[in-house]
Design a protein around this motif. Sequence first.
Motif, PDB file in Angstrom:
ATOM      1  N   ARG A  39       0.007  13.978 -10.458  1.00  0.00           N
ATOM      2  CA  ARG A  39       0.670  15.218 -10.872  1.00  0.00           C
ATOM      3  C   ARG A  39       1.042  15.238 -12.353  1.00  0.00           C
ATOM      4  NH1 ARG A  39       5.615  16.076  -7.312  1.00  0.00           N
ATOM      5  NH2 ARG A  39       5.283  14.101  -6.283  1.00  0.00           N
ATOM      6  N   GLU A  40       0.937  14.112 -13.033  1.00  0.00           N
ATOM      7  CA  GLU A  40       1.283  14.024 -14.456  1.00  0.00           C
ATOM      8  C   GLU A  40       0.065  14.393 -15.294  1.00  0.00           C
ATOM      9  OE1 GLU A  40       4.008  13.465 -16.276  1.00  0.00           O
ATOM     10  OE2 GLU A  40       5.267  13.285 -14.504  1.00  0.00           O
ATOM     11  N   LEU A  54       7.753   9.178 -19.813  1.00  0.00           N
ATOM     12  CA  LEU A  54       8.209   7.851 -19.383  1.00  0.00           C
ATOM     13  C   LEU A  54       9.397   7.963 -18.432  1.00  0.00           C
ATOM     14  CD1 LEU A  54       7.837   5.809 -22.665  1.00  0.00           C
ATOM     15  CD2 LEU A  54       6.784   5.270 -20.460  1.00  0.00           C
ATOM     16  N   ASP A  55      10.310   8.873 -18.715  1.00  0.00           N
ATOM     17  CA  ASP A  55      11.446   9.083 -17.806  1.00  0.00           C
ATOM     18  C   ASP A  55      10.956   9.477 -16.419  1.00  0.00           C
ATOM     19  OD1 ASP A  55      13.279   8.486 -19.798  1.00  0.00           O
ATOM     20  OD2 ASP A  55      13.754  10.585 -20.251  1.00  0.00           O
ATOM     21  N   ARG A  56       9.986  10.378 -16.350  1.00  0.00           N
ATOM     22  CA  ARG A  56       9.458  10.802 -15.051  1.00  0.00           C
ATOM     23  C   ARG A  56       8.745   9.656 -14.337  1.00  0.00           C
ATOM     24  NH1 ARG A  56       8.030  15.154 -18.296  1.00  0.00           N
ATOM     25  NH2 ARG A  56       5.838  14.516 -18.327  1.00  0.00           N
ATOM     26  N   ILE A  57       7.972   8.883 -15.091  1.00  0.00           N
ATOM     27  CA  ILE A  57       7.232   7.765 -14.490  1.00  0.00           C
ATOM     28  C   ILE A  57       8.197   6.687 -14.011  1.00  0.00           C
ATOM     29  CG2 ILE A  57       5.630   5.883 -15.016  1.00  0.00           C
ATOM     30  CD1 ILE A  57       4.143   7.968 -16.853  1.00  0.00           C
ATOM     31  N   GLU A  76       0.816  -1.218   0.000  1.00  0.00           N
ATOM     32  CA  GLU A  76       0.000   0.000   0.000  1.00  0.00           C
ATOM     33  C   GLU A  76       0.849   1.266   0.000  1.00  0.00           C
ATOM     34  OE1 GLU A  76      -3.315   0.220  -0.515  1.00  0.00           O
ATOM     35  OE2 GLU A  76      -3.111  -1.932  -0.863  1.00  0.00           O
ATOM     36  N   ALA A  77       2.006   1.237   0.663  1.00  0.00           N
ATOM     37  CA  ALA A  77       2.875   2.422   0.698  1.00  0.00           C
ATOM     38  C   ALA A  77       3.396   2.734  -0.700  1.00  0.00           C
ATOM     39  CB  ALA A  77       4.031   2.211   1.670  1.00  0.00           C
ATOM     40  N   ALA A  78       3.817   1.702  -1.427  1.00  0.00           N
ATOM     41  CA  ALA A  78       4.302   1.900  -2.801  1.00  0.00           C
ATOM     42  C   ALA A  78       3.177   2.418  -3.687  1.00  0.00           C
ATOM     43  CB  ALA A  78       4.869   0.587  -3.351  1.00  0.00           C
ATOM     44  N   LYS A  79       1.996   1.837  -3.546  1.00  0.00           N
ATOM     45  CA  LYS A  79       0.845   2.270  -4.335  1.00  0.00           C
ATOM     46  C   LYS A  79       0.523   3.733  -4.056  1.00  0.00           C
ATOM     47  CE  LYS A  79      -2.730  -0.515  -4.731  1.00  0.00           C
ATOM     48  NZ  LYS A  79      -4.023  -1.200  -4.472  1.00  0.00           N
ATOM     49  N   ALA A  80       0.595   4.153  -2.811  1.00  0.00           N
ATOM     50  CA  ALA A  80       0.306   5.541  -2.453  1.00  0.00           C
ATOM     51  C   ALA A  80       1.300   6.500  -3.104  1.00  0.00           C
ATOM     52  CB  ALA A  80       0.314   5.708  -0.932  1.00  0.00           C
ATOM     53  N   VAL A  81       2.581   6.119  -3.132  1.00  0.00           N
ATOM     54  CA  VAL A  81       3.600   6.965  -3.765  1.00  0.00           C
ATOM     55  C   VAL A  81       3.323   7.073  -5.261  1.00  0.00           C
ATOM     56  CG1 VAL A  81       6.047   7.112  -4.383  1.00  0.00           C
ATOM     57  CG2 VAL A  81       5.385   6.507  -2.040  1.00  0.00           C
ATOM     58  N   VAL A  82       3.058   5.942  -5.906  1.00  0.00           N
ATOM     59  CA  VAL A  82       2.781   5.937  -7.350  1.00  0.00           C
ATOM     60  C   VAL A  82       1.534   6.768  -7.643  1.00  0.00           C
ATOM     61  CG1 VAL A  82       2.151   4.485  -9.310  1.00  0.00           C
ATOM     62  CG2 VAL A  82       3.963   3.739  -7.748  1.00  0.00           C
ATOM     63  N   ASN A  83       0.474   6.572  -6.882  1.00  0.00           N
ATOM     64  CA  ASN A  83      -0.768   7.314  -7.105  1.00  0.00           C
ATOM     65  C   ASN A  83      -0.538   8.818  -7.007  1.00  0.00           C
ATOM     66  OD1 ASN A  83      -2.050   4.861  -7.313  1.00  0.00           O
ATOM     67  ND2 ASN A  83      -3.098   4.993  -5.355  1.00  0.00           N
ATOM     68  N   GLU A  84       0.195   9.235  -5.989  1.00  0.00           N
ATOM     69  CA  GLU A  84       0.440  10.666  -5.771  1.00  0.00           C
ATOM     70  C   GLU A  84       1.230  11.258  -6.931  1.00  0.00           C
ATOM     71  OE1 GLU A  84       2.447  14.198  -4.785  1.00  0.00           O
ATOM     72  OE2 GLU A  84       3.562  12.325  -4.703  1.00  0.00           O
ATOM     73  N   ARG A  85       2.218  10.544  -7.408  1.00  0.00           N
ATOM     74  CA  ARG A  85       3.042  11.061  -8.507  1.00  0.00           C
ATOM     75  C   ARG A  85       2.280  11.053  -9.830  1.00  0.00           C
ATOM     76  NH1 ARG A  85       8.716  10.651  -7.590  1.00  0.00           N
ATOM     77  NH2 ARG A  85       8.943  11.344  -9.752  1.00  0.00           N
ATOM     78  N   LEU A  86       1.488  10.017 -10.077  1.00  0.00           N
ATOM     79  CA  LEU A  86       0.716   9.962 -11.327  1.00  0.00           C
ATOM     80  C   LEU A  86      -0.347  11.050 -11.358  1.00  0.00           C
ATOM     81  CD1 LEU A  86       0.284   6.116 -11.872  1.00  0.00           C
ATOM     82  CD2 LEU A  86       1.874   7.677 -13.033  1.00  0.00           C
TER      83      LEU A  86
END
Length: 157
Positions: A91-92, A123-126, A79-89
């Motif tokens: 912003r894209e 893709l580089d940012r993701i 869940e922690a990894a998912k939260a980081v990915v969700n937050e960054r996506l």
Amino acid sequence: MTRQLDDIDRTILRAVTADGRQTVRALARTVGLSEPSVRDRLQRLERDGVITGYHADLDPVSVDAGTAAFIALRFEPGEAAKAVVNERLEREACVLEVHEVAGEDCYLLKVRVPGTGELAEALDRIRAIPPVISTNTTIVLRTVVERPLGVDAACPE
């Protein structure tokens, strides 16, 4: 949705899906009800979350987003990894859709960018998001069918 749609609700939904700018008066004529009845039904459909908004469909090329791609994204479990990915996506701006999927990948993204250079930058940012393990990108050459969700979207059995 907690309640069933009746035939009048479905008729209203078909009409606003076809033309979200039509007046309540025009909807009332289409449905065969009074304007106050149609207004009440529209408000109920909005309040119940059936109608989630009204928008304009834009031509992607005209707004400098003519290149579409799908990105399969795999990241570390948890869940922690998912939260980081969700937050960054979130912003894209080029990321239009994020779907959690079954299988080896975690997410399937739909992105729109001006061209392949901007896709490479996205893709580089993701890929730089810390828990991301891998991506697999498919560039859309031509869209054959793309339609907005309608009240009759479910495929028949």
